[in-house]
Design a protein around this motif. Structure first.
Motif, PDB file in Angstrom:
ATOM      1  N   GLN A  31       0.785  -1.225   0.000  1.00 28.49           N
ATOM      2  CA  GLN A  31       0.000   0.000   0.000  1.00 28.49           C
ATOM      3  C   GLN A  31       0.819   1.277   0.000  1.00 28.49           C
ATOM      4  O   GLN A  31       0.365   2.297  -0.507  1.00 28.49           O
ATOM      5  CB  GLN A  31      -0.928   0.005   1.215  1.00 28.49           C
ATOM      6  N   SER A  32       1.986   1.250   0.599  1.00 33.45           N
ATOM      7  CA  SER A  32       2.736   2.502   0.681  1.00 33.45           C
ATOM      8  C   SER A  32       4.207   2.267   0.402  1.00 33.45           C
ATOM      9  O   SER A  32       4.740   1.185   0.647  1.00 33.45           O
ATOM     10  CB  SER A  32       2.527   3.192   2.031  1.00 33.45           C
ATOM     11  N   PHE A  33       4.814   3.318  -0.146  1.00 34.85           N
ATOM     12  CA  PHE A  33       6.139   3.197  -0.722  1.00 34.85           C
ATOM     13  C   PHE A  33       6.954   4.447  -0.391  1.00 34.85           C
ATOM     14  O   PHE A  33       6.403   5.550  -0.315  1.00 34.85           O
ATOM     15  CB  PHE A  33       6.027   3.055  -2.247  1.00 34.85           C
ATOM     16  N   PHE A  34       8.254   4.233  -0.212  1.00 34.50           N
ATOM     17  CA  PHE A  34       9.096   5.338   0.229  1.00 34.50           C
ATOM     18  C   PHE A  34      10.483   5.202  -0.377  1.00 34.50           C
ATOM     19  O   PHE A  34      10.934   4.106  -0.708  1.00 34.50           O
ATOM     20  CB  PHE A  34       9.258   5.309   1.764  1.00 34.50           C
ATOM     21  N   TYR A  36      14.270   6.229   1.026  1.00 38.88           N
ATOM     22  CA  TYR A  36      15.079   6.717   2.130  1.00 38.88           C
ATOM     23  C   TYR A  36      16.492   6.924   1.626  1.00 38.88           C
ATOM     24  O   TYR A  36      16.952   6.264   0.697  1.00 38.88           O
ATOM     25  CB  TYR A  36      15.100   5.704   3.285  1.00 38.88           C
ATOM     26  N   LEU A  46      14.147   9.591   5.797  1.00 34.43           N
ATOM     27  CA  LEU A  46      13.153   9.668   4.730  1.00 34.43           C
ATOM     28  C   LEU A  46      13.534  10.727   3.708  1.00 34.43           C
ATOM     29  O   LEU A  46      13.788  11.881   4.062  1.00 34.43           O
ATOM     30  CB  LEU A  46      11.778   9.988   5.303  1.00 34.43           C
ATOM     31  N   VAL A  50       6.180   7.935  -1.858  1.00 31.47           N
ATOM     32  CA  VAL A  50       5.832   7.772  -3.264  1.00 31.47           C
ATOM     33  C   VAL A  50       4.334   7.584  -3.359  1.00 31.47           C
ATOM     34  O   VAL A  50       3.790   6.620  -2.798  1.00 31.47           O
ATOM     35  CB  VAL A  50       6.554   6.552  -3.884  1.00 31.47           C
ATOM     36  N   TYR A  51       3.666   8.481  -4.060  1.00 31.78           N
ATOM     37  CA  TYR A  51       2.221   8.417  -4.187  1.00 31.78           C
ATOM     38  C   TYR A  51       1.828   7.872  -5.549  1.00 31.78           C
ATOM     39  O   TYR A  51       2.592   7.938  -6.515  1.00 31.78           O
ATOM     40  CB  TYR A  51       1.609   9.798  -3.950  1.00 31.78           C
ATOM     41  N   LEU A  87      17.623   3.906  -0.475  1.00 31.08           N
ATOM     42  CA  LEU A  87      16.915   2.690  -0.097  1.00 31.08           C
ATOM     43  C   LEU A  87      15.449   2.778  -0.508  1.00 31.08           C
ATOM     44  O   LEU A  87      14.766   3.748  -0.195  1.00 31.08           O
ATOM     45  CB  LEU A  87      16.986   2.490   1.420  1.00 31.08           C
ATOM     46  N   ASN A  91       5.873  -0.790   2.383  1.00 27.33           N
ATOM     47  CA  ASN A  91       5.050  -1.224   3.513  1.00 27.33           C
ATOM     48  C   ASN A  91       4.094  -2.288   2.986  1.00 27.33           C
ATOM     49  O   ASN A  91       3.115  -1.970   2.319  1.00 27.33           O
ATOM     50  CB  ASN A  91       4.286  -0.037   4.093  1.00 27.33           C
ATOM     51  N   PHE A  97       7.687  -3.030   7.226  1.00 25.67           N
ATOM     52  CA  PHE A  97       8.414  -2.370   6.158  1.00 25.67           C
ATOM     53  C   PHE A  97       9.517  -3.277   5.636  1.00 25.67           C
ATOM     54  O   PHE A  97      10.308  -3.805   6.402  1.00 25.67           O
ATOM     55  CB  PHE A  97       9.029  -1.064   6.674  1.00 25.67           C
ATOM     56  N   TYR A  98       9.579  -3.414   4.321  1.00 26.39           N
ATOM     57  CA  TYR A  98      10.634  -4.188   3.689  1.00 26.39           C
ATOM     58  C   TYR A  98      11.546  -3.238   2.911  1.00 26.39           C
ATOM     59  O   TYR A  98      11.069  -2.391   2.154  1.00 26.39           O
ATOM     60  CB  TYR A  98      10.052  -5.248   2.753  1.00 26.39           C
ATOM     61  N   PHE A  99      12.837  -3.421   3.110  1.00 22.59           N
ATOM     62  CA  PHE A  99      13.835  -2.555   2.510  1.00 22.59           C
ATOM     63  C   PHE A  99      14.552  -3.256   1.375  1.00 22.59           C
ATOM     64  O   PHE A  99      14.881  -4.450   1.478  1.00 22.59           O
ATOM     65  CB  PHE A  99      14.893  -2.160   3.541  1.00 22.59           C
TER      66      PHE A  99
END
Lengths: 109, 113
Positions: A31-34, A36, A46, A50-51, A87, A91, A97-99
């Motif tokens: 559902q959610s992405f980032f 880092y 952070l 990412v939307y 990175l 989520n 959270f997976y990196f």
């Protein structure tokens, strides 16, 4: 297969260059992405979320492609201070959270 | 406002010894997590907690225990240290919500001989 995969690099680019990183993820229900940023021997911080519609923050643009299960980060007009490891973080399951293993960027004068 | 703090910064253990890595946050975050980072690998989730009294396993939980008796503290226990547990350990916290930022502590560098 790793849950989140990134090209480890290093990407060696001159100042002012544009560079792009991709990241793929395994769970289509994520559902959610980032993105880092991690400097050598420091904690991750952070860079940007990412939307779905894509988003931009100054020289940084992040995009999400749910159909192909990848996210990207574009850095324009690279600065020496952009040198770091980037990175990709996903989520996947209610705050698990997976990196990715990170992509190293070296910006050279 | 200290954010996320971790102690100790460095630790050397002998195989078989036990120890506790401390993590505390002062942001009243519900979620807290422990990760380990090894060379060439990303952060891997060890254990996490969604609130006081609630913990769950991550990707690599074996050899580690956690508890969450208060919102602020989330200690990680190594019951019998092994050389394979040599790593950098990061604690993180975040508020509820999928887009919430994770804030990381400065890390604990652990060497098991």
């Amino acid at each position: 297969r790793k849950e989140v995969e990134q090209d480890p690099g290093p990407f060696n680019v001159p100042e002012g260059a544009t560079v792009a990183f991709n990241c793929t993820y395994s769970n289509s229900a994520s559902q959610s992405f980032f993105w880092y940023r991690q400097d050598c021997r420091k904690e991750p911080k952070l860079l940007m979320s990412v939307y779905s519609s894509g988003n931009e923050d100054g020289r940084f643009t992040a995009q999400l492609n749910r159909a192909s299960q990848y996210i990207s980060l574009l850095i324009r007009d690279s600065k020496l201070s952009d040198s770091a490891t980037y990175l990709c973080v996903v989520n996947m399951d209610f705050n698990k959270f997976y990196f990715g293993s990170g992509t190293k960027l070296n910006v050279k004068p | 406002n200290a954010g996320v703090t971790q102690t100790p910064k460095f630790q050397v253990l002998k195989t078989g010894q036990s120890m506790t890595l401390q993590c505390a946050q002062d942001m009243n975050h519900e979620y807290m997590s422990w990760y380990r980072q090894d060379p060439g690998m990303g952060l891997r989730l060890i254990h996490y907690s969604v609130g006081a009294g609630i913990t769950d396993q991550g990707e690599v939980p074996n050899g580690y225990n956690v508890s969450r008796s208060t919102t602020e503290d989330f200690p990680l226990r190594l019951l019998s240290a092994a050389p394979s547990q040599t790593s950098v350990y990061f604690c993180a916290s975040s508020s509820a919500g999928e887009q919430e930022t994770q804030y990381f502590g400065p890390g604990t560098r652990l060497l098991v001989l």
